[in-house]
Design a protein around this motif. Structure first.
Motif, PDB file in Angstrom:
ATOM      1  N   GLU A  12      61.769  23.680 -17.262  1.00 52.09           N
ATOM      2  CA  GLU A  12      61.514  25.049 -17.801  1.00 52.09           C
ATOM      3  C   GLU A  12      59.919  25.026 -18.461  1.00 52.09           C
ATOM      4  O   GLU A  12      59.315  23.963 -18.669  1.00 52.09           O
ATOM      5  N   GLY A  13      59.464  25.953 -18.773  1.00 50.39           N
ATOM      6  CA  GLY A  13      58.327  26.264 -19.381  1.00 50.39           C
ATOM      7  C   GLY A  13      56.912  26.756 -18.293  1.00 50.39           C
ATOM      8  O   GLY A  13      57.424  27.184 -17.033  1.00 50.39           O
ATOM      9  N   ARG A  14      55.823  26.483 -18.818  1.00 47.73           N
ATOM     10  CA  ARG A  14      54.703  27.030 -17.720  1.00 47.73           C
ATOM     11  C   ARG A  14      54.224  25.826 -16.884  1.00 47.73           C
ATOM     12  O   ARG A  14      54.564  24.620 -17.238  1.00 47.73           O
ATOM     13  N   PRO A  15      54.006  26.286 -15.631  1.00 46.48           N
ATOM     14  CA  PRO A  15      53.705  25.143 -14.790  1.00 46.48           C
ATOM     15  C   PRO A  15      52.145  24.474 -15.342  1.00 46.48           C
ATOM     16  O   PRO A  15      51.423  25.029 -15.739  1.00 46.48           O
ATOM     17  N   VAL A  16      52.210  23.188 -14.924  1.00 44.64           N
ATOM     18  CA  VAL A  16      51.258  22.520 -15.240  1.00 44.64           C
ATOM     19  C   VAL A  16      49.766  22.949 -14.269  1.00 44.64           C
ATOM     20  O   VAL A  16      50.061  22.678 -12.963  1.00 44.64           O
ATOM     21  N   ARG A  17      48.554  23.456 -14.773  1.00 41.68           N
ATOM     22  CA  ARG A  17      47.408  23.766 -14.040  1.00 41.68           C
ATOM     23  C   ARG A  17      46.632  22.435 -13.930  1.00 41.68           C
ATOM     24  O   ARG A  17      46.324  22.209 -15.272  1.00 41.68           O
ATOM     25  N   GLU A  18      46.228  21.988 -13.155  1.00 38.63           N
ATOM     26  CA  GLU A  18      45.108  20.882 -12.909  1.00 38.63           C
ATOM     27  C   GLU A  18      43.750  21.394 -12.862  1.00 38.63           C
ATOM     28  O   GLU A  18      43.743  22.734 -12.373  1.00 38.63           O
ATOM     29  N   SER A  19      42.528  20.859 -13.322  1.00 37.45           N
ATOM     30  CA  SER A  19      41.472  21.351 -13.453  1.00 37.45           C
ATOM     31  C   SER A  19      40.990  21.423 -12.128  1.00 37.45           C
ATOM     32  O   SER A  19      41.357  20.597 -11.239  1.00 37.45           O
ATOM     33  N   ARG A  20      39.741  22.258 -11.886  1.00 35.31           N
ATOM     34  CA  ARG A  20      39.182  22.372 -10.571  1.00 35.31           C
ATOM     35  C   ARG A  20      38.197  21.137 -10.237  1.00 35.31           C
ATOM     36  O   ARG A  20      37.621  20.646 -11.189  1.00 35.31           O
ATOM     37  N   LEU A  21      38.373  20.776  -9.056  1.00 32.04           N
ATOM     38  CA  LEU A  21      37.504  19.395  -8.611  1.00 32.04           C
ATOM     39  C   LEU A  21      36.093  19.947  -8.609  1.00 32.04           C
ATOM     40  O   LEU A  21      35.763  21.052  -8.158  1.00 32.04           O
TER      41      LEU A  21
END
Length: 92
Positions: A12-21
């Motif tokens: 549950e919760g917000r999906p983890v967004r990875e930083s852009r390469l």
């Protein structure tokens, strides 16, 4: 059907967004690999050094490995090219 005690975890919760390469989203490793074709394999050796000595993002590892393979192949090609015309060492 009966439930046999299998439990599934629900995140549950917000999906983890990875930083852009960096380098237009392809990463430094692939950028060095592509540029190595135009700058005479020097960027491939830089990518090899970064892979061996630096901390890298797991998403960039394939690009650095491509640089490593290209650097090894370039070294073999250079060594074979340098020694191809020199047959004097056979005449000992």
């Amino acid at each position: 059907m009966r439930n046999r005690g299998h439990c599934y975890a629900i995140a549950e919760g917000r999906p983890v967004r990875e930083s852009r390469l960096p380098c237009c989203g392809i990463g430094v490793g692939w950028f060095l690999f592509i540029v190595g074709f135009f700058l005479g394999a020097i960027p491939w050796y830089i990518g090899l050094l970064i892979l061996l000595c630096g901390r890298i993002d797991y998403r960039e590892k394939p690009g650095y490995i491509a640089c490593t393979v290209a650097a090894i192949l370039a070294t073999v090609a250079i060594l074979l090219g340098v020694t191809k015309g020199d047959d004097d060492w056979y005449d000992w």
